[in-house]
Design a protein around this motif. Structure first.
Motif, PDB file in Angstrom:
ATOM      1  N   SER A 125       0.806  -1.212   0.000  1.00  0.00           N
ATOM      2  CA  SER A 125       0.000   0.000   0.000  1.00  0.00           C
ATOM      3  C   SER A 125       0.844   1.268   0.000  1.00  0.00           C
ATOM      4  CB  SER A 125      -0.957   0.008   1.192  1.00  0.00           C
ATOM      5  OG  SER A 125      -0.252  -0.018   2.411  1.00  0.00           O
ATOM      6  N   ASN A 129      -0.025   3.902  -2.904  1.00  0.00           N
ATOM      7  CA  ASN A 129      -0.494   5.232  -2.529  1.00  0.00           C
ATOM      8  C   ASN A 129       0.519   6.315  -2.878  1.00  0.00           C
ATOM      9  OD1 ASN A 129      -3.096   4.637  -1.541  1.00  0.00           O
ATOM     10  ND2 ASN A 129      -2.248   3.917   0.390  1.00  0.00           N
ATOM     11  N   GLY A 132      -0.321   7.008  -6.373  1.00  0.00           N
ATOM     12  CA  GLY A 132      -1.600   7.699  -6.482  1.00  0.00           C
ATOM     13  C   GLY A 132      -1.517   9.167  -6.134  1.00  0.00           C
ATOM     14  N   ASN A 140      -8.404  15.256  -8.541  1.00  0.00           N
ATOM     15  CA  ASN A 140      -8.406  13.939  -9.201  1.00  0.00           C
ATOM     16  C   ASN A 140      -7.974  13.977 -10.665  1.00  0.00           C
ATOM     17  OD1 ASN A 140      -9.218  12.472  -6.912  1.00  0.00           O
ATOM     18  ND2 ASN A 140     -11.370  12.968  -7.295  1.00  0.00           N
ATOM     19  N   GLY A 177      -9.638  -2.479  -3.760  1.00  0.00           N
ATOM     20  CA  GLY A 177      -9.489  -1.255  -2.993  1.00  0.00           C
ATOM     21  C   GLY A 177      -8.417  -0.354  -3.566  1.00  0.00           C
ATOM     22  N   LYS A 180      -8.136  -0.115  -7.697  1.00  0.00           N
ATOM     23  CA  LYS A 180      -9.280   0.583  -8.289  1.00  0.00           C
ATOM     24  C   LYS A 180      -9.274   2.057  -7.932  1.00  0.00           C
ATOM     25  CE  LYS A 180     -12.784  -2.844  -9.408  1.00  0.00           C
ATOM     26  NZ  LYS A 180     -14.191  -3.264  -9.214  1.00  0.00           N
ATOM     27  N   LYS A 181      -8.863   2.368  -6.723  1.00  0.00           N
ATOM     28  CA  LYS A 181      -8.833   3.765  -6.274  1.00  0.00           C
ATOM     29  C   LYS A 181      -7.967   4.616  -7.180  1.00  0.00           C
ATOM     30  CE  LYS A 181      -7.505   6.649  -2.320  1.00  0.00           C
ATOM     31  NZ  LYS A 181      -6.973   6.660  -0.932  1.00  0.00           N
ATOM     32  N   TRP A 182      -6.832   4.058  -7.636  1.00  0.00           N
ATOM     33  CA  TRP A 182      -5.876   4.837  -8.420  1.00  0.00           C
ATOM     34  C   TRP A 182      -5.817   4.383  -9.881  1.00  0.00           C
ATOM     35  CZ3 TRP A 182      -5.116   8.931  -5.792  1.00  0.00           C
ATOM     36  CH2 TRP A 182      -4.901   8.912  -4.422  1.00  0.00           C
TER      37      TRP A 182
END
Length: 289
Positions: A125, A129, A132, A140, A177, A180-182
């Motif tokens: 992570s 992150n 991201g 965004n 999680g 998909k978020k990034w």
């Protein structure tokens, strides 16, 4: 002949990375198979030619809670990092998130005309992150340097397994999680038990996790595979988002030497550095009798 070989090799490497069977003994066998059909010198010459048209960048993840813990005391060595559920896969600190924004400003300023074709990210992570927060502005909107890149999570770039902080979250959390978020493609991470190095049966919070510390030979084997795939791909500008021990291994340093890369720092892996690594490791892991 060379073009056919390169296409075949790229296909084999991609299939290996996307497969569910990644145990180190199988990586050894796979690497040995690559020696069939081409001499060592010819392979290294092909690699050298391909690297003339490549630009490879390496980003170390931003500060994590583990890094923060290490800095609190000179006595906080990795062997004392508690092997508990809450210490698995530590997140970025607030300082770490700010480091990614500082890096974003630096990339926008110093690499104004750079556009990556491909980005490969460790599935831990702190690395995902870091990508991201680096790649996306607060509204965004993705920054220009990453706008046209294919971005893939690749467990061949995960940290050297040393503490429970190097164990990843479950495959479902990573795929559904974090990735998909990034907007990260998770097609390369298909095996939960292998890349987490964790036994899931009867696992309870607070129990000790069963894990094996990796030596640098094991890291070398997976790095040979991902580097060869990158080298024989059509991508020209490539970014790797990974960890200090991976960078250290690429620079042919041992585990006791300084990694010489800061949190949220981007460095160029030039042709000389990559050739030095592969010239040292290919005879050892592919052509060794």
């Amino acid at each position: 002949m060379e073009q056919d070989y390169q296409k075949k090799l790229y296909s084999q490497l991609l299939e290996q990375i996307q497969s569910k069977d990644h145990y180190d003994s199988n990586l050894k066998q796979f690497l040995k198979q690559l020696s069939v059909g081409i001499e060592q010198e010819s392979l290294l010459n092909l690699i050298s030619l391909q690297l003339d048209n490549k630009s490879v960048y390496f980003i170390r993840h931003a500060e994590s809670k583990y890094n923060q813990w290490r800095e609190q005391s000179s006595l906080n060595w990795s062997i004392f990092y508690k092997n508990t559920l809450e210490n698995i896969d530590p997140e970025l600190t607030e300082k770490g998130q700010q480091q990614t924004k500082n890096l974003q400003l630096s990339v926008l300023k110093e690499y104004e005309n750079l556009t990556f074709d491909a980005v490969y990210v460790s599935p831990l992570s702190r690395a995902i992150n870091t990508f991201g927060y680096l790649a996306y502005k607060e509204n965004n909107e993705i920054i220009y340097q990453f706008k046209f890149a294919k971005v893939l999570a690749c467990h061949y770039l995960r940290e050297r397994l040393d503490t429970c902080g190097d164990i990843g979250k479950s495959l479902e959390v990573v795929k559904e999680g974090l990735c998909k978020k990034w907007n990260i493609d998770s097609c390369m991470i298909n095996s939960d038990q292998w890349w987490c190095h964790k036994q899931f049966d009867n696992q309870k919070q607070g129990e000790m996790f069963k894990q094996k510390t990796e030596d640098f030979d094991k890291i070398q084997r997976r790095l040979i595979i991902i580097l060869l795939m990158i080298i024989f791909s059509d991508d020209k500008y490539i970014c790797l988002v990974s960890h200090s021990n991976i960078y250290k291994c690429l620079k042919l340093k041992n585990q006791f030497q300084s990694h010489d890369i800061k949190n949220a720092q981007m460095k160029i892996l030039d042709k000389q550095a990559i050739m030095k690594f592969l010239t040292k490791t290919i005879p050892k892991h592919i052509y060794q009798k």
